[in-house]
Design an enzyme around this catalytic site. Structure first.
Site, PDB file in Angstrom:
ATOM      1  N   CYS A   1       0.807  -1.227   0.000  1.00 54.42           N
ATOM      2  CA  CYS A   1       0.000   0.000   0.000  1.00 54.42           C
ATOM      3  C   CYS A   1       0.838   1.275   0.000  1.00 54.42           C
ATOM      4  CB  CYS A   1      -0.924   0.006   1.215  1.00 54.42           C
ATOM      5  SG  CYS A   1      -2.029  -1.416   1.314  1.00 54.42           S
TER       6      CYS A   1
ATOM      7  N   HIS B   1      -1.040   6.567   2.334  1.00 48.60           N
ATOM      8  CA  HIS B   1      -1.182   5.331   3.097  1.00 48.60           C
ATOM      9  C   HIS B   1      -1.522   5.569   4.559  1.00 48.60           C
ATOM     10  CE1 HIS B   1       0.372   1.874   5.515  1.00 48.60           C
ATOM     11  NE2 HIS B   1      -0.510   1.298   4.732  1.00 48.60           N
TER      12      HIS B   1
END
Length: 583
Positions: free
Chosen positions: A107, A160
């Site tokens: 991610c 993120h």
């Protein structure tokens, strides 16, 4: 335009024109295939800084939707299991890139790479929680839009980690980023049939008869974005020259798979193909170590358990729950698009939809991400431009009780299917072009050290011309491209999620036919790959092996292919090699 010129002069001009065309064709052929005995060459790169797209007559809004851990599990992308009627309706009116690849299957590094259009090794971003400006002061594309007078808004997980952007959010966003009000992991009691803490960490179907007010992050997220659309429509009447850029980060299908339990009924286990029999998988040492660390992180299999002993039924249920989560978040997208239409914003809003990376569901013996096969690096990417044919005004919501009927219906096809390798890096320059704002300058190509010194530049290539070309070829026609998509990941003693844990870096080159993977040792002191210490190589031929099951590096007839890709990776990414020739 042709001109009539009598006599010998016209004949001479005609002959010279033909000669010029032949010469140009020969030069192109020589550049493309010089010294090569197989049909591919270095990536196709655009180096012009001028914006080829005409500024739209009216300001266009941009709605960017980014999913978390969504592989191309969409009906419109040919997934035989997925029931995604709302994403399919959007795809039917969109340009769909069927061979889009992220640059890092995790991610944090992936999102920073997308937002800056820089490769992870340019940013030195190899793990989650890495501050975006650790290596340099980089301009993200929401910031770039804001600097050109666009109102920017953020909803949910875009960067993120929330703290990565909140301390100076006004540099990027016109208003403070919004996040769902509750932590999804704080409501363990809502999970139906939970079998302890470990089960909840992964699968959390909710019985709504017992928990009618259960919290779903994506549900609340859509309500907030719909409110933004309504407010914008009310105020836009007084300022028709203003446009917005709205980034929407969906939570699902990231674990835990939390959704209303009835969505499981659309995926009876007999309809979901089981994960491969891991007893018969020939695990590489790297995959075995990675899988053990992943299961240990999830804390339910024990530190010494061999991944090949992973319970088959639980693996089957995990896959079932993943697809049910996809259908639930698909419904949320349907609600979101209906609210866009209700606000009257659909005809002047560009819709871009993608994912941070893919997700393995048993392929290669893997569950999750952070490896660089197709299942973890390939992502859905579609763009709906207002100038395209087909209106969203007839967009319809499919009730849950009718979801099972989608399985027996003819699958929808993209309005336009682009079957050539593209990269997530391309999103920034593509959206800038489509929105009619100045094209960002290009970075020094494949030179991370020089690129780091430039706050604003892009390493991706705009795909705006593909989106605006409304010739709409048959989606079954495959466009052969000479471009190569590059991805990388790191591994270490834990999960490669902290700097001190990185011991190996893996690069992947993916063109229309091959995926090549090579692993190198990693030097923590210099924080760089050791390209002279090659650890492992893999080559897969997608024409004959689309599931990437057979490593053919040992076959003599592929030696030239292996040598070529290996040389290209070193040439492009070994920034310490001063003899590099960058195109």
């Amino acid at each position: 335009m042709l001109f009539y010129m009598p006599g010998k002069v016209s004949n001479l001009i005609f002959i010279l024109s033909i000669a010029m065309l032949v010469l140009m064709r020969m030069v192109h052929f020589q550049y493309s295939y010089s010294g090569m005995k197989f049909p591919f060459h270095r990536p196709v790169l655009t180096v012009s800084n001028s914006n080829p797209i005409l500024k739209p007559r009216v300001p266009l809004n941009v709605l960017w939707i980014i999913f978390d851990d969504l592989r191309p599990a969409l009906g419109v992308l040919g997934d035989p299991i997925a029931l995604t009627p709302h994403l399919d309706q959007l795809g039917e009116k969109s340009t769909v890139f069927t061979e889009a690849f992220c640059q890092y299957p995790l991610c944090g590094p992936s999102r920073i790479s997308v937002l800056t259009s820089r490769r992870p090794d340019t940013l030195l971003s190899y793990f989650n929680g890495y501050p975006i400006n650790q290596t340099g002061t980089f301009v993200t594309f929401p910031q770039y839009f804001k600097e050109h007078g666009v109102v920017t808004a953020s909803f949910g997980k875009v960067f993120h980690v929330e703290d990565d952007i909140l301390f100076d959010w006004d540099r990027v966003w016109s208003s403070k980023p919004w996040f769902p009000s509750q932590n999804h992991s704080s409501v363990e009691s809502e999970c139906s049939r939970a079998q302890g803490q470990a089960q909840f960490k992964l699968m959390c179907p909710v019985d709504l008869s017992t928990h009618p007010s259960a919290f779903f992050a994506d549900n609340e997220l859509v309500r907030k974005v719909s409110e933004f659309f309504r407010n914008w429509a009310e105020t836009a009447r007084s300022n028709r020259d203003q446009s917005f850029f709205a980034a929407v980060g969906m939570h699902l299908p990231h674990v835990p798979f939390k959704f209303p339990e009835p969505y499981l009924s659309a995926y009876p286990l007999e309809r979901v193909k089981p994960m491969p029999d891991v007893e018969n998988v020939d695990f590489s040492p790297e995959i075995r170590q990675y899988t053990r660390r992943l299961f240990r992180k999830w804390n339910f299999l024990g530190k010494n358990l061999d991944p090949s002993r992973f319970n088959d039924r639980f693996r089957h249920q995990f896959k079932q729950h993943y697809y049910a989560a996809v259908s639930f978040v698909d419904r949320q997208i349907g609600t979101l698009l209906k609210s866009l239409v209700a606000a009257g914003l659909d005809e002047n809003t560009i819709i871009c939809l993608t994912s941070d990376h893919g997700f393995a569901l048993g392929e290669h013996g893997l569950i999750g991400k952070q490896y660089i096969y197709d299942v973890t690096t390939r992502v859905p990417w579609m763009i709906r431009h207002p100038s395209a044919s087909g209106s969203l005004r007839n967009f319809s919501i499919v009730p849950l009780e009718q979801l099972h009927r989608v399985a027996s219906q003819t699958r929808r096809r993209p309005l336009k299917s682009v079957a050539q390798p593209v990269e997530s890096l391309d999103i920034f320059p593509t959206l800038a072009d489509l929105a009619g704002i100045p094209a960002p300058p290009r970075c020094p190509v494949f030179n991370g050290m020089l690129s780091r010194k430039q706050p604003l530049c892009v390493e991706g290539t705009s795909q705006a011309q593909e989106v605006l070309d409304h010739s709409y070829p048959n989606p079954r026609v495959t466009n052969r491209s000479l471009r190569v998509a590059y991805s990388l990941t790191t591994q270490g003693q834990l999960m490669g999620r902290q700097k001190r844990n990185i011991s190996m870096i893996m690069y992947s080159a993916r063109d229309h036919q091959y995926r090549y993977i090579e692993s190198f040792a990693f030097n923590l002191s210099s924080y760089s790959p050791l390209f002279k210490q090659s650890l492992h190589r893999e080559l897969f031929d997608h024409v004959n092996d689309p599931d990437e099951l057979h490593n053919i590096t040992g076959l003599s007839k592929y030696k030239e292919v292996v040598d070529y890709f290996s040389k290209q990776i070193r040439s492009y990414f070994d920034v310490k090699n001063t003899s590099n020739h960058h195109p």
